[in-house]
Design an enzyme around this catalytic site. Sequence first.
Site, PDB file in Angstrom:
ATOM      1  N   GLU A  17      41.668  48.275  34.604  1.00 37.53           N
ATOM      2  CA  GLU A  17      40.774  49.206  35.321  1.00 37.53           C
ATOM      3  C   GLU A  17      41.326  50.638  35.303  1.00 37.53           C
ATOM      4  OE1 GLU A  17      41.227  50.501  38.956  1.00 37.53           O
ATOM      5  OE2 GLU A  17      42.148  48.734  39.877  1.00 37.53           O
TER       6      GLU A  17
ATOM      7  N   LYS B 112      44.810  44.601  48.979  1.00 36.87           N
ATOM      8  CA  LYS B 112      45.713  45.604  49.531  1.00 36.87           C
ATOM      9  C   LYS B 112      45.986  45.314  51.008  1.00 36.87           C
ATOM     10  CE  LYS B 112      43.277  48.868  47.143  1.00 36.87           C
ATOM     11  NZ  LYS B 112      42.795  48.154  46.061  1.00 36.87           N
TER      12      LYS B 112
HETATM   13  N1  PSU Z   1      44.799  48.529  42.932  1.00 38.70           N
HETATM   14  C1  PSU Z   1      45.705  49.497  43.189  1.00 38.70           C
HETATM   15  N2  PSU Z   1      45.222  50.728  43.530  1.00 38.70           N
HETATM   16  C2  PSU Z   1      43.866  51.008  43.613  1.00 38.70           C
HETATM   17  C3  PSU Z   1      42.933  49.971  43.329  1.00 38.70           C
HETATM   18  C4  PSU Z   1      43.456  48.747  42.994  1.00 38.70           C
HETATM   19  O1  PSU Z   1      46.914  49.262  43.128  1.00 38.70           O
HETATM   20  O2  PSU Z   1      43.474  52.132  43.925  1.00 38.70           O
HETATM   21  C5  PSU Z   1      41.422  50.270  43.399  1.00 38.70           C
HETATM   22  C6  PSU Z   1      40.652  49.210  42.577  1.00 38.70           C
HETATM   23  O3  PSU Z   1      39.927  49.909  41.590  1.00 38.70           O
HETATM   24  C7  PSU Z   1      39.716  48.560  43.568  1.00 38.70           C
HETATM   25  C8  PSU Z   1      39.482  49.681  44.527  1.00 38.70           C
HETATM   26  O4  PSU Z   1      38.539  48.078  42.971  1.00 38.70           O
HETATM   27  O5  PSU Z   1      40.801  50.230  44.683  1.00 38.70           O
HETATM   28  C9  PSU Z   1      38.856  49.208  45.814  1.00 38.70           C
HETATM   29  O6  PSU Z   1      38.237  50.263  46.450  1.00 38.70           O
HETATM   30  P1  PSU Z   1      37.308  49.996  47.737  1.00 38.70           P
HETATM   31  O7  PSU Z   1      38.236  49.456  48.783  1.00 38.70           O
HETATM   32  O8  PSU Z   1      36.746  51.352  48.117  1.00 38.70           O
HETATM   33  O9  PSU Z   1      36.240  49.052  47.338  1.00 38.70           O
END
Ligand code: PSU
Length: 336
Positions: A51, A187
Amino acid sequence: MQWMNFRRFLETVKKINSLNKRQVSINCKTVVCSSDVELAKKNGLPIVALESTIITHGIPYPDNLKTAIQVENVVRKKGAVPATIGILNGQIHVGLNNEQLQTLAKSDSIKTIKCSRRDISTVVAQKLNGGTTVSATMLIANLLDLPIMATGGIGGVHRGAEQTFDISTDLVELGHTPVAVVCSGVKSILDIEKTLEYLETQGVPVVKIGKSDYFPAFYCTETFQRTKVLHTVSNSQEAAKILKAQRELGLQTGLLFAVPIPEEYALDSKEMELAICNALENAQSKNISGKNVTPFLLEELNKITHGQSLRANIALIENNASVAAEIAINLTEMFP
Ligand code: PSU
Ligand code: MN
């Protein structure tokens, strides 16, 4: 189910799969593949999709560019082909070259869109740049029938979601797009227990790869509450068997492979919990909401931990890419 019925069932599944693939080749015109990825696809080589929101909104410059290049090298060293997915001037790319990675890494994180499924059409139509989140990367990987991708941690159910309704579309995508995601869980800034409940509702298998049955918590090897998972495997080969079964059965859901951060980089879960609570308070007092929440919290944690969380984040992303490459290689060996 009787044996004959089961065989008929598998044949129907195969037919449906081949129909889906035909549809996909029409959609593919909107996607540009790098020559590496094109060649790998033609020759049935293992490919790992990667990604790009990590690059545009997850890690600051220049660490983001270094990480993006290093992650690709890790995949190549293992013997698979990396395919970083991103959008440049409205063109979807599968397999960004170093120059394109640099453009995304250097671009202003406000002008460059953090692009999930809902944002893709606008970013393409308005010829913008976009870093693809897990949901968008899965969607695009699936257009090309790439079975596996790697990231740091998926998005999930945010703490306090009962008020904010903030639930990442990554979870919904996992519910209906057949791509396996290798990550260090969700996370730690999120509500991990609720996220696992949501994945269960969506019918997404969550498989821990490693020694224990504790679900990893991104920066930490396990959650503060020591959350357990139902399914565990001890190595990539076993993991590939589950992915193979998932594909043979034609299950149209994704699959989550949870890999803990390498121990030497793991942070203490009690200390991190405190840091996260501080970061969440800061986000609230600054009225941060929607898609800005995750990037804001990651940056805050980097400040609070004096760079420790960023180092951990980079280490786990590299490790996940390495495991994803191993699974991809095992899978191609099983489907010669
Ligand atoms: N993994 C990481 N850092 C990130 C992400 C994943 O170590 O920034 C990103 C991924 O692209 C994931 C996104 O899909 O964070 C999720 O964002 P949200 O919580 O707004 O859906
Ligand atoms: Mn959100």
